[in-house]
Design a protein around this motif. Structure first.
Motif, mmCIF file in Angstrom:
data_model
loop_
_atom_site.group_PDB
_atom_site.id
_atom_site.type_symbol
_atom_site.label_atom_id
_atom_site.label_comp_id
_atom_site.label_asym_id
_atom_site.label_seq_id
_atom_site.Cartn_x
_atom_site.Cartn_y
_atom_site.Cartn_z
ATOM 1 N N GLY A 223 0.809 -1.214 0.000
ATOM 2 C CA GLY A 223 0.000 0.000 0.000
ATOM 3 C C GLY A 223 0.837 1.257 0.000
ATOM 4 O O GLY A 223 0.518 2.247 -0.676
ATOM 5 N N LEU A 228 -1.409 3.839 -2.155
ATOM 6 C CA LEU A 228 -2.829 3.620 -1.918
ATOM 7 C C LEU A 228 -3.278 4.404 -0.690
ATOM 8 O O LEU A 228 -2.458 4.861 0.105
ATOM 9 C CB LEU A 228 -3.104 2.125 -1.750
ATOM 10 C CG LEU A 228 -2.790 1.279 -2.996
ATOM 11 C CD1 LEU A 228 -2.924 -0.206 -2.685
ATOM 12 C CD2 LEU A 228 -3.703 1.661 -4.153
ATOM 13 N N GLY A 229 -4.598 4.542 -0.530
ATOM 14 C CA GLY A 229 -5.125 5.448 0.482
ATOM 15 C C GLY A 229 -5.737 4.779 1.691
ATOM 16 O O GLY A 229 -5.517 3.594 1.965
ATOM 17 N N SER A 230 -6.541 5.550 2.409
ATOM 18 C CA SER A 230 -7.073 5.125 3.708
ATOM 19 C C SER A 230 -8.016 3.933 3.593
ATOM 20 O O SER A 230 -8.074 3.100 4.503
ATOM 21 C CB SER A 230 -7.790 6.290 4.383
ATOM 22 O OG SER A 230 -8.830 6.793 3.553
ATOM 23 N N VAL A 231 -8.762 3.836 2.493
ATOM 24 C CA VAL A 231 -9.676 2.701 2.333
ATOM 25 C C VAL A 231 -8.879 1.397 2.282
ATOM 26 O O VAL A 231 -9.270 0.399 2.885
ATOM 27 C CB VAL A 231 -10.518 2.855 1.050
ATOM 28 C CG1 VAL A 231 -11.339 1.596 0.788
ATOM 29 C CG2 VAL A 231 -11.436 4.060 1.165
ATOM 30 N N TYR A 232 -7.762 1.419 1.585
ATOM 31 C CA TYR A 232 -6.911 0.225 1.493
ATOM 32 C C TYR A 232 -6.425 -0.191 2.871
ATOM 33 O O TYR A 232 -6.517 -1.373 3.238
ATOM 34 C CB TYR A 232 -5.720 0.501 0.575
ATOM 35 C CG TYR A 232 -4.723 -0.641 0.511
ATOM 36 C CD1 TYR A 232 -4.912 -1.697 -0.371
ATOM 37 C CD2 TYR A 232 -3.589 -0.663 1.336
ATOM 38 C CE1 TYR A 232 -3.997 -2.749 -0.427
ATOM 39 C CE2 TYR A 232 -2.675 -1.716 1.281
ATOM 40 C CZ TYR A 232 -2.883 -2.752 0.400
ATOM 41 O OH TYR A 232 -1.986 -3.787 0.345
ATOM 42 N N PHE A 276 -11.345 -4.004 -1.548
ATOM 43 C CA PHE A 276 -10.785 -2.813 -0.904
ATOM 44 C C PHE A 276 -9.794 -2.096 -1.823
ATOM 45 O O PHE A 276 -9.734 -0.870 -1.825
ATOM 46 C CB PHE A 276 -10.119 -3.197 0.417
ATOM 47 C CG PHE A 276 -11.085 -3.385 1.550
ATOM 48 C CD1 PHE A 276 -11.852 -2.326 2.009
ATOM 49 C CD2 PHE A 276 -11.235 -4.629 2.146
ATOM 50 C CE1 PHE A 276 -12.762 -2.496 3.059
ATOM 51 C CE2 PHE A 276 -12.138 -4.820 3.188
ATOM 52 C CZ PHE A 276 -12.914 -3.745 3.632
ATOM 53 N N VAL A 277 -9.029 -2.844 -2.618
ATOM 54 C CA VAL A 277 -8.108 -2.208 -3.567
ATOM 55 C C VAL A 277 -8.874 -1.393 -4.599
ATOM 56 O O VAL A 277 -8.583 -0.219 -4.844
ATOM 57 C CB VAL A 277 -7.249 -3.282 -4.275
ATOM 58 C CG1 VAL A 277 -6.575 -2.690 -5.533
ATOM 59 C CG2 VAL A 277 -6.186 -3.814 -3.332
ATOM 60 N N THR A 279 -11.986 -0.302 -4.506
ATOM 61 C CA THR A 279 -12.716 0.806 -3.879
ATOM 62 C C THR A 279 -11.791 1.959 -3.571
ATOM 63 O O THR A 279 -12.124 3.138 -3.829
ATOM 64 C CB THR A 279 -13.389 0.326 -2.581
ATOM 65 O OG1 THR A 279 -14.250 -0.774 -2.874
ATOM 66 C CG2 THR A 279 -14.203 1.456 -1.952
ATOM 67 N N ASP A 280 -10.605 1.658 -3.044
ATOM 68 C CA ASP A 280 -9.645 2.705 -2.718
ATOM 69 C C ASP A 280 -9.229 3.487 -3.970
ATOM 70 O O ASP A 280 -9.180 4.718 -3.955
ATOM 71 C CB ASP A 280 -8.406 2.082 -2.075
ATOM 72 C CG ASP A 280 -7.394 3.143 -1.642
ATOM 73 O OD1 ASP A 280 -7.494 3.618 -0.498
ATOM 74 O OD2 ASP A 280 -6.522 3.483 -2.440
#
Length: 283
Positions: A223, A228-232, A276-277, A279-280
């Motif tokens: 990540g 990648l961001g907070s959702v990840y 999650f990937v 969505t992020d």
């Protein structure tokens, strides 16, 4: 023909493809920050499915002498003769050919490197005959999945894919240890090597915990290096919860829930990671 295809699907446990395909697609989205050329995605998926089919077929072919002796596998189609040994080997060879052809459709580097994947698929079942750490050979097979996706899409290997590959490698090696817990006494009797057979159930569970901790570490690094961001990272917390739950199901004196831990929980882990990937990236 339909009945034969069902037998082949049963032989290679086709439904277990769910362990690998979500990670393949997650790798694609991480690299492209979205969906790339659909033709490339198609050939990547064909290669992944063919590779897994070849790997399972090689596994069943080389393990046939052991499977015939193991009470747990007495009803498997490879043991009953519903699928002949020659058919199993033919399926492995044809699937390997499809893997190589798919790699050729992607780029020359992927084509040139594709035999490495096939070699690992052959070494894994043979590895049970000479190393207790055979689980790491299976891990190496999964390590090359995101690396291969990177080669297919970028023509090079992104560092984030190396970390994702390491995460996948230790994830698979960890739950392969759980799977081997079912056959500890049998493996010792016939000379099949594994961490549980060598170190016992208690220590094998500790190995699996260490491997899955390393999975978490490498997914965090994935990540970070993939930006990648907070959702990840929230997703990693959720996945960690599933892994903790998986380990809570396996006890030294109670292995009755291995199937739940091995099949159900790990299926959720792979699918949720992909969700999650994606969505992020899109949020």
């Amino acid at each position: 023909m339909i009945q034969k295809l069902k037998l082949y699907a049963n032989l290679v446990k086709f439904e277990h493809t769910i362990f690998a395909i979500p990670f393949v697609l997650a790798s694609v989205f991480i690299l492209e920050k979205g969906l790339p050329d659909l033709e490339k995605v198609f050939w990547i998926l064909v290669a992944a499915i063919a590779g897994r089919t070849a790997g399972m077929a090689f596994n069943r072919f080389f393990d046939l002498p052991f499977d015939r002796l193991n009470p747990r596998s007495k009803n498997w189609v490879s043991v009953t003769g519903a699928v002949k040994a020659g058919e199993i080997l033919a399926l492995a060879i044809v699937s390997s050919g499809i893997l190589v052809f798919s790699a050729y459709q992607l780029n020359k580097l992927a084509f040139y490197l594709s035999p490495i994947a096939i070699l690992l698929l052959i070494i894994y079942p043979l590895g049970k005959r000479f190393t207790n750490f055979v689980h790491l050979i299976l891990g190496a097979v999964y390590f090359i999945i995101p690396v291969a996706v990177s080669v297919a899409l970028k023509g090079t290997v992104e560092i984030s894919m190396i970390f994702l590959g390491l995460g996948m490698a230790f994830w698979v090696a960890g739950f392969d240890i759980f799977y081997a817990l079912q056959d500890v006494e049998f493996d010792r009797k016939v000379g099949v090597h594994s961490i549980p057979a060598r170190f016992g159930i208690k220590r094998a569970i500790i190995f699996a915990r260490i491997f899955h901790f390393l999975t978490f570490v490498f997914l965090v690094l994935t990540g970070i290096y993939a930006d990648l961001g907070s959702v990840y990272f929230f997703g990693l917390i959720v996945l960690t919860g599933f892994l903790v739950y998986e380990h809570s199901l396996i006890k030294e004196n109670d292995l009755s829930k291995i199937n739940v831990a091995f099949f159900t929980v790990n299926g959720y882990v792979s699918v949720l990671y992909m969700v999650f990937v994606i969505t992020d990236i899109y949020l």
